[in-house]
Design a protein around this motif. Structure first.
Motif, mmCIF file in Angstrom:
data_model
loop_
_atom_site.group_PDB
_atom_site.id
_atom_site.type_symbol
_atom_site.label_atom_id
_atom_site.label_comp_id
_atom_site.label_asym_id
_atom_site.label_seq_id
_atom_site.Cartn_x
_atom_site.Cartn_y
_atom_site.Cartn_z
ATOM 1 N N ALA A 38 29.840 -16.184 -1.691
ATOM 2 C CA ALA A 38 30.701 -15.035 -1.412
ATOM 3 C C ALA A 38 30.431 -13.902 -2.394
ATOM 4 O O ALA A 38 30.431 -12.721 -2.007
ATOM 5 C CB ALA A 38 32.170 -15.453 -1.472
ATOM 6 N N THR A 39 30.176 -14.236 -3.642
ATOM 7 C CA THR A 39 29.862 -13.222 -4.649
ATOM 8 C C THR A 39 28.562 -12.520 -4.312
ATOM 9 O O THR A 39 28.465 -11.286 -4.382
ATOM 10 C CB THR A 39 29.785 -13.864 -6.043
ATOM 11 N N GLU A 40 27.551 -13.288 -3.938
ATOM 12 C CA GLU A 40 26.273 -12.688 -3.555
ATOM 13 C C GLU A 40 26.441 -11.774 -2.336
ATOM 14 O O GLU A 40 25.855 -10.700 -2.269
ATOM 15 C CB GLU A 40 25.237 -13.776 -3.256
ATOM 16 N N LEU A 41 27.256 -12.205 -1.376
ATOM 17 C CA LEU A 41 27.500 -11.391 -0.196
ATOM 18 C C LEU A 41 28.195 -10.080 -0.571
ATOM 19 O O LEU A 41 27.854 -9.011 -0.051
ATOM 20 C CB LEU A 41 28.337 -12.156 0.824
ATOM 21 N N GLU A 46 27.832 -4.189 -1.194
ATOM 22 C CA GLU A 46 27.908 -2.973 -2.001
ATOM 23 C C GLU A 46 26.575 -2.229 -2.004
ATOM 24 O O GLU A 46 26.529 -1.008 -1.923
ATOM 25 C CB GLU A 46 28.322 -3.333 -3.432
ATOM 26 N N ARG A 47 25.503 -2.967 -2.082
ATOM 27 C CA ARG A 47 24.177 -2.340 -2.084
ATOM 28 C C ARG A 47 23.887 -1.671 -0.733
ATOM 29 O O ARG A 47 23.354 -0.561 -0.687
ATOM 30 C CB ARG A 47 23.120 -3.381 -2.418
ATOM 31 N N VAL A 48 24.239 -2.329 0.361
ATOM 32 C CA VAL A 48 24.054 -1.734 1.692
ATOM 33 C C VAL A 48 24.914 -0.480 1.818
ATOM 34 O O VAL A 48 24.459 0.543 2.355
ATOM 35 C CB VAL A 48 24.384 -2.752 2.811
ATOM 36 N N ASP A 49 26.129 -0.535 1.293
ATOM 37 C CA ASP A 49 26.994 0.641 1.317
ATOM 38 C C ASP A 49 26.354 1.797 0.557
ATOM 39 O O ASP A 49 26.390 2.943 1.014
ATOM 40 C CB ASP A 49 28.357 0.298 0.714
ATOM 41 N N THR A 50 25.750 1.509 -0.576
ATOM 42 C CA THR A 50 25.048 2.536 -1.355
ATOM 43 C C THR A 50 23.905 3.138 -0.543
ATOM 44 O O THR A 50 23.750 4.361 -0.474
ATOM 45 C CB THR A 50 24.503 1.943 -2.666
ATOM 46 N N ILE A 51 23.119 2.296 0.084
ATOM 47 C CA ILE A 51 21.990 2.772 0.891
ATOM 48 C C ILE A 51 22.487 3.652 2.037
ATOM 49 O O ILE A 51 21.940 4.730 2.294
ATOM 50 C CB ILE A 51 21.160 1.578 1.421
ATOM 51 N N GLU A 52 23.539 3.212 2.723
ATOM 52 C CA GLU A 52 24.085 4.005 3.825
ATOM 53 C C GLU A 52 24.572 5.368 3.337
ATOM 54 O O GLU A 52 24.318 6.395 3.976
ATOM 55 C CB GLU A 52 25.232 3.250 4.493
#
Length: 124
Positions: A38-41, A46-52
């Motif tokens: 769950a932590t990795e997810l 968060e990283r995908v949100d940054t990219i978006e």
């Protein structure tokens, strides 16, 4: 061998006995694995949100943009998402705890009622 070996670092143990919070060690291990996943997810989300956000703003990006991204509004939104996410993950444990509290409260009410009724067994 590399000075930085992530597999070795991931397998390092803290000194002393591992704390155990649940009655069954196997359940404890499964919970530990689930929390790690769950932590990795959450980090990935968060990283995908940054990219978006960067793509929406700039139309393109480089890795340095991702690594250096700072946005107070994104931080606020992510904090709220994380609270909700953690609540969903631990919902079952929270419900179990609440059920125990309700049972304890019911038991205390029953004892109080017996004492108030003057039940001889409760007074003995």
């Amino acid at each position: 061998m590399n000075a930085f070996d992530p597999i070795t670092l991931a397998n390092r143990r803290a000194k002393g006995k591992r704390p155990q919070f649940l009655d069954d060690p196997a359940v404890e291990r499964v919970l530990s694995i689930a929390v790690a996943v769950a932590t990795e997810l959450a980090v990935l989300r968060e990283r995908v949100d940054t990219i978006e956000r960067l793509l929406e703003k700039n139309g393109s990006l480089v890795r340095a943009d991702i690594e250096n991204f700072r946005d107070p509004q994104a931080h606020v939104e992510r904090s709220q998402w994380q609270k909700e996410y953690v609540a969903r993950i631990f919902r079952m444990l929270q419900q179990d705890r609440e059920a125990l509290e309700d049972a304890d409260e019911s038991s205390m009410e029953a004892i109080a009622a017996e004492l108030a009724a003057g039940d001889g067994a409760a007074q003995a």
